[in-house]
Structures are given as C-alpha cells and as structure tokens.
Design a protein around this motif. Structure first.
Motif, mmCIF file in Angstrom:
data_model
loop_
_atom_site.group_PDB
_atom_site.id
_atom_site.type_symbol
_atom_site.label_atom_id
_atom_site.label_comp_id
_atom_site.label_asym_id
_atom_site.label_seq_id
_atom_site.Cartn_x
_atom_site.Cartn_y
_atom_site.Cartn_z
ATOM 1 N N SER A 45 -12.052 -0.526 -1.919
ATOM 2 C CA SER A 45 -12.932 -1.025 -2.840
ATOM 3 C C SER A 45 -14.293 -0.020 -2.963
ATOM 4 O O SER A 45 -14.633 0.496 -4.054
ATOM 5 N N GLU A 72 -8.989 -3.097 2.515
ATOM 6 C CA GLU A 72 -9.297 -3.571 1.228
ATOM 7 C C GLU A 72 -10.905 -3.278 0.776
ATOM 8 O O GLU A 72 -11.063 -2.821 -0.003
ATOM 9 N N LYS A 95 0.977 -1.226 -0.048
ATOM 10 C CA LYS A 95 -0.103 -0.009 0.102
ATOM 11 C C LYS A 95 0.722 1.285 0.077
ATOM 12 O O LYS A 95 1.826 1.395 0.600
ATOM 13 N N GLU A 99 -7.894 -6.525 6.082
ATOM 14 C CA GLU A 99 -9.417 -6.883 5.342
ATOM 15 C C GLU A 99 -10.204 -5.730 5.338
ATOM 16 O O GLU A 99 -10.780 -5.499 4.420
#
Length: 208
Positions: free
Chosen positions: A122, A118, A30, A115
């Motif tokens: 998104s 992410e 990232k 998680e």
C-alpha cells in the motif's frame, strides 16, 4: 497507478525458507521473485521495480543492511521488511531509522508477515502515485518558455501583475497573457493549486 504490477521480492539465503515464503506468497495471490543473495538482487534492481522487499538481515557476503544502504544510494523507494533473528532486533531498529518500513522476528506467524506485506505494498502504491504526479508536474514545467517560467516564479512569490510588469519592464497586458499561458500549460485555474504543485517538486527542480 493501479495497473502497475507489484512484486514481492524475497532476498533470503536459506533455500528452505525462501521456497516456503514463495509458496506462501503465491498462495496469497502475490507475484513473487526470489533471490538467494543480496548481490543477485542488486544486479537485477531497476527503479521501475514496484512492490516491496522481504529481506533477511543476516546473509553471507553482502548482508541485508548493506543492501539497504546500496538501494538508498540509488534512491530506491521499494519498501523493505526485514526478517530477523531474536538477537538482530537492535540491527532492525537501525534499519528502520534508515527507511525500512518494518521488521519481523523469526519464528513469525504467516498471517503477521502477510499483514506487513500488505501495508508495504500500500505504501509503495502511494509513493508511486505521488512520484507519477510529480513527474507530470515536471513535464508541464518543461513546456514553459523562459519568460513564462520567470513569471510563474513571481506569481508563486505572490507578486501582483503590476509589480511583475514594472520589474520586468513589460506591459501589464503582456504579463496577463503570459500568466494565462502558464495556468493553461500547468493545467490549473487556481493560483493556490499552482503553488502547491510547484512546491511539491521544488526539491527535484533544485537538484536538476
């Protein structure tokens, strides 16, 4: 929209925690930017920022909730993940009501945080895709002449060419010409698609 560089913005006053998060996120591939207080982030904030914010809920000075409020006032769409202590859960729930995408309690598993990040990234991509589409629709609407815009409004309202012609006191052929130009400028051959496009930006048109 896939070529937009997303950054994970870490706003955390604890230097050790901040450095640990930066190392974790960079090791996961990232792009990271860190801030040791909310004011520093707010000073650097711009609507062009893409990604998400990992935000400590308790900080000296401006806390995470106040920063969220300030960003909401600026209509920021950056998803926020709050990092909380055990006693801060009620505050985090309130933050969710104000638009935060998630929160995570200390101590947390690194995998769990990754998680959540992410999911937030998104969501940011989807929001920016929609925003980009809306900006394109608004750009097309601005190319319409006043008469074309008037006829488009009547088309969307479901008025037939004959009715439009009578109410505007012009020929039906003139209406057909304007209608064709509207469809061409808006980039569609379908009235149903035209309606969906205009309705998707209605709030932004009304606000302008």
């Amino acid at each position: 929209m896939s070529d937009i560089q997303q950054t994970v913005y870490v706003v955390e006053d604890d230097e050790a925690v901040r450095d640990s998060l930066e190392l974790l996120l960079k090791s996961d591939g990232k792009t990271v930017a860190t801030f040791d207080n909310a004011n520093a982030f707010l000073k650097d904030y711009s609507e062009d920022m893409a990604g998400c914010i990992v935000l400590d809920i308790r900080m000296p000075g401006m806390d995470g909730l106040e920063l969220q409020k300030r960003l909401n006032e600026r209509h920021s769409i950056l998803p926020i993940i709050f990092v909380t202590g055990h006693g801060d859960v009620p505050m985090a729930v309130d933050a969710m009501k104000e638009g935060a995408v998630d929160f995570i309690q200390k101590p947390y598993r690194e995998e769990a945080l990754l998680e959540k990040i992410e999911v937030a990234l998104s969501e940011d991509r989807e929001q920016r895709k929609t925003l980009g589409e809306q900006k394109e629709i608004l750009k097309r609407i601005k190319t319409l002449t006043p008469r074309e815009a008037e006829i488009m409004d009547r088309m969307i309202a479901g008025q037939a060419n004959k009715v439009i012609a009578i109410e505007l006191e012009i020929s039906q052929r003139t209406v057909e010409i304007h209608r064709s130009r509207v469809m061409h400028k808006m980039g569609t051959h379908s009235l149903a698609h035209l309606v969906r496009m205009v309705l998707s930006v209605k709030d932004r048109i009304d606000a302008s």
